[in-house]
Design a protein around this motif. Structure first.
Motif, PDB file in Angstrom:
ATOM      1  N   ASN A  55       0.804  -1.211   0.000  1.00 19.57           N
ATOM      2  CA  ASN A  55       0.000   0.000   0.000  1.00 19.57           C
ATOM      3  C   ASN A  55       0.843   1.271   0.000  1.00 19.57           C
ATOM      4  O   ASN A  55       0.428   2.299  -0.528  1.00 19.57           O
ATOM      5  N   ILE A  56       2.031   1.207   0.567  1.00 25.40           N
ATOM      6  CA  ILE A  56       2.852   2.407   0.721  1.00 25.40           C
ATOM      7  C   ILE A  56       3.262   2.990  -0.627  1.00 25.40           C
ATOM      8  O   ILE A  56       3.385   4.211  -0.766  1.00 25.40           O
ATOM      9  N   TRP A  57       3.458   2.132  -1.651  1.00 19.82           N
ATOM     10  CA  TRP A  57       3.942   2.664  -2.919  1.00 19.82           C
ATOM     11  C   TRP A  57       3.075   2.315  -4.121  1.00 19.82           C
ATOM     12  O   TRP A  57       3.360   2.775  -5.235  1.00 19.82           O
ATOM     13  N   ARG A  58       1.995   1.565  -3.956  1.00 16.94           N
ATOM     14  CA  ARG A  58       1.267   1.065  -5.122  1.00 16.94           C
ATOM     15  C   ARG A  58       0.680   2.203  -5.963  1.00 16.94           C
ATOM     16  O   ARG A  58       0.831   2.226  -7.200  1.00 16.94           O
ATOM     17  N   PHE A  63       0.895   6.776 -10.359  1.00 18.00           N
ATOM     18  CA  PHE A  63       0.979   8.191 -10.723  1.00 18.00           C
ATOM     19  C   PHE A  63       2.343   8.523 -11.326  1.00 18.00           C
ATOM     20  O   PHE A  63       2.429   9.367 -12.230  1.00 18.00           O
ATOM     21  N   LEU A  64       3.406   7.889 -10.860  1.00 22.92           N
ATOM     22  CA  LEU A  64       4.723   8.132 -11.448  1.00 22.92           C
ATOM     23  C   LEU A  64       4.748   7.672 -12.905  1.00 22.92           C
ATOM     24  O   LEU A  64       5.243   8.389 -13.784  1.00 22.92           O
ATOM     25  N   LEU A  65       4.218   6.485 -13.176  1.00 22.23           N
ATOM     26  CA  LEU A  65       4.154   6.005 -14.550  1.00 22.23           C
ATOM     27  C   LEU A  65       3.270   6.909 -15.407  1.00 22.23           C
ATOM     28  O   LEU A  65       3.557   7.123 -16.592  1.00 22.23           O
ATOM     29  N   SER A  66       2.216   7.450 -14.820  1.00 22.26           N
ATOM     30  CA  SER A  66       1.370   8.394 -15.554  1.00 22.26           C
ATOM     31  C   SER A  66       2.144   9.656 -15.901  1.00 22.26           C
ATOM     32  O   SER A  66       1.942  10.235 -16.980  1.00 22.26           O
ATOM     33  N   HIS A 222      -2.787  14.922  -2.318  1.00 20.56           N
ATOM     34  CA  HIS A 222      -2.518  15.719  -3.516  1.00 20.56           C
ATOM     35  C   HIS A 222      -1.039  16.107  -3.632  1.00 20.56           C
ATOM     36  O   HIS A 222      -0.439  15.896  -4.702  1.00 20.56           O
ATOM     37  N   PRO A 223      -0.407  16.680  -2.611  1.00 20.81           N
ATOM     38  CA  PRO A 223       1.030  16.958  -2.744  1.00 20.81           C
ATOM     39  C   PRO A 223       1.848  15.698  -3.006  1.00 20.81           C
ATOM     40  O   PRO A 223       2.786  15.720  -3.811  1.00 20.81           O
ATOM     41  N   LEU A 224       1.493  14.597  -2.335  1.00 26.93           N
ATOM     42  CA  LEU A 224       2.236  13.355  -2.516  1.00 26.93           C
ATOM     43  C   LEU A 224       2.126  12.854  -3.955  1.00 26.93           C
ATOM     44  O   LEU A 224       3.135  12.592  -4.622  1.00 26.93           O
ATOM     45  N   ARG A 281       9.002   5.497   6.098  1.00 26.87           N
ATOM     46  CA  ARG A 281       7.971   5.216   5.090  1.00 26.87           C
ATOM     47  C   ARG A 281       8.324   5.880   3.763  1.00 26.87           C
ATOM     48  O   ARG A 281       8.222   5.264   2.693  1.00 26.87           O
ATOM     49  N   ALA A 282       8.721   7.151   3.808  1.00 32.34           N
ATOM     50  CA  ALA A 282       9.076   7.872   2.587  1.00 32.34           C
ATOM     51  C   ALA A 282      10.313   7.269   1.929  1.00 32.34           C
ATOM     52  O   ALA A 282      10.370   7.140   0.702  1.00 32.34           O
ATOM     53  N   LEU A 283      11.309   6.900   2.743  1.00 31.39           N
ATOM     54  CA  LEU A 283      12.517   6.297   2.192  1.00 31.39           C
ATOM     55  C   LEU A 283      12.192   4.961   1.527  1.00 31.39           C
ATOM     56  O   LEU A 283      12.702   4.657   0.437  1.00 31.39           O
ATOM     57  N   TYR A 284      11.367   4.170   2.180  1.00 29.64           N
ATOM     58  CA  TYR A 284      10.959   2.889   1.593  1.00 29.64           C
ATOM     59  C   TYR A 284      10.183   3.108   0.300  1.00 29.64           C
ATOM     60  O   TYR A 284      10.431   2.420  -0.705  1.00 29.64           O
ATOM     61  N   ALA A 285       9.249   4.067   0.300  1.00 31.71           N
ATOM     62  CA  ALA A 285       8.428   4.295  -0.894  1.00 31.71           C
ATOM     63  C   ALA A 285       9.305   4.656  -2.091  1.00 31.71           C
ATOM     64  O   ALA A 285       9.169   4.070  -3.173  1.00 31.71           O
ATOM     65  N   TRP A 286      10.200   5.636  -1.912  1.00 30.07           N
ATOM     66  CA  TRP A 286      10.993   6.070  -3.064  1.00 30.07           C
ATOM     67  C   TRP A 286      12.004   5.016  -3.493  1.00 30.07           C
ATOM     68  O   TRP A 286      12.193   4.792  -4.696  1.00 30.07           O
ATOM     69  N   SER A 287      12.660   4.355  -2.554  1.00 31.15           N
ATOM     70  CA  SER A 287      13.640   3.341  -2.944  1.00 31.15           C
ATOM     71  C   SER A 287      12.954   2.160  -3.625  1.00 31.15           C
ATOM     72  O   SER A 287      13.503   1.569  -4.565  1.00 31.15           O
TER      73      SER A 287
END
Length: 396
Positions: A55-58, A63-66, A222-224, A281-287
């Protein structure tokens, strides 16, 4: 590396991301203590851990691929024309999905909660009239109608519109310099710096703005999501940044696993360490995102035989899948199947329903195609093959 401009890895990752979304939403029916539209009589506490890790990065990945896809499209179209095309592609399926597809989710949820009497015909007529409904009849009943899982479409359109307005600034020399500086990150800078804004949102905004998915009151999401959409836009066509992500893929994976283990430990053993949890959480999401992009660019950037079918199927499957999950779960619940047979049958029925409706109906009927995000295509008409003159050589 393929010579074509087509980014097969982005196409493949998009299809895999939405396939993962189907599994996630089936899991939502079973995961214990997590609210959802319907809940199984066989909740599983152990599901919380893999579901949380996913759930943290799905949605960040989606949105990144978009954002990457937007960058590739923006190379060829003026901003206003691009915005018009995206409005047609996103908002038409949203309106149709809300009024026709999602209605059956709302019906199953309202009947299960005892808010309305069984009878889909009467419910749908009332749904099209936008209520009124008893309080809490179904998710979104306060608005009379709901978009449920289709919330991604208006959010993506809002970010697309914002980025279209910003395109002249990005194309200005100052914007180009900023973009070049972002894409020039290398090594640990690429794995750490992009996580800082995500951590700041988690620390400053997440406690104050719980997720709503109602478009107007999502001060944290929204910012995320716009930030990761912008990351995708910045990465879009920069070959050097993609090569670096591919080079860092193993390092990113190790960092993601370490950050995830630390986050889970802090969540279980130190519930008061909210600041540390948000940073982890943020470090895990981006990595995790960096690892997925790097491995995807290394192994998926080729014209797979299944990719053409997946590219045209992923949008209808996205629109249909959660309604099929909820409707099937609603019909299976009275059968009292066991904790193994029920989820297997639920998943199988969802996949089969998506395939039959998409390949058997939606892709074949021209007027249905735009309602599910596909390009309008007239039925193919058979034309006689041209007759070659006898003296014309046969090509070899």
């Amino acid at each position: 590396m393929p010579s074509t401009d087509r980014r097969h890895d982005i196409d493949a990752l998009r299809a895999l991301a939405f396939a993962l979304l189907i599994l996630y939403h089936v899991g939502m029916y079973y995961v214990a203590a997590w609210p959802w539209h319907l809940k199984s009589a066989h909740p599983a506490s152990w599901l919380q851990w893999p579901m949380l890790a996913l759930n943290i990065w799905r949605m960040d990945l989606v949105f990144l691929l978009s954002g990457v896809a937007f960058a590739l499209l923006a190379r060829r179209a003026p901003p206003l024309r691009l915005l018009g095309r995206r409005a047609w592609r996103l908002l038409v399926p949203l309106v149709f999905g809300m009024w026709v597809v999602v209605a059956w989710q709302a019906y199953a949820e309202a009947v299960t909660r005892g808010a309305v009497a069984p009878g889909p015909g009467a419910f749908v007529l009332r749904y099209w009239a936008m209520g009124p409904w008893p309080e809490g009849a179904f998710s979104g009943s306060a608005f009379g109608i709901t978009w449920n899982h289709l919330w991604y479409l208006p959010y993506l359109f809002a970010y697309t519109a914002a980025m279209c307005l910003l395109l002249p600034l990005w194309r200005h020399p100052a914007g180009q310099r900023l973009r070049a500086a972002c894409c020039a990150l290398r090594g640990w800078w690429m794995l750490l710096l992009p996580a800082l804004p995500l951590a700041a949102y988690g620390l400053l905004l997440a406690p104050r703005f719980p997720a709503t998915h109602d478009l107007l009151h999502d001060g944290y999401l929204h910012p995320l999501y716009f930030t990761v959409f912008a990351y995708g836009f910045l990465l879009g066509t920069d070959a050097g940044a993609w090569a670096e992500l591919m080079r860092l893929r193993r390092r990113a994976l190790v960092l993601a696993l370490v950050a995830l283990a630390a986050y889970m430990a802090a969540r279980s053993l130190a519930p008061d360490w909210s600041e540390a949890r948000q940073a982890l959480r943020a470090l895990y999401a981006w990595s995790a995102l960096a690892a997925i992009l790097g491995f995807g660019h290394r192994w998926l950037n080729r014209p797979w035989p299944w990719l053409a079918w997946a590219n045209e199927s992923v949008y209808p499957w996205y629109v249909l899948h959660q309604t099929l999950i909820v409707a099937t779960a609603f019909m299976l619940a009275p059968l009292h199947l066991g904790p193994a047979a029920e989820p297997l049958l639920l998943l199988a029925a969802t996949l089969l329903g998506c395939w039959l409706l998409t390949d058997g109906l939606i892709r074949r009927v021209p007027w249905l195609r735009p309602l599910f995000g596909l390009k309008f295509r007239r039925p193919a008409t058979a034309t006689p093959a041209p007759v070659r003159p006898a003296a014309e050589p046969i090509p070899r």
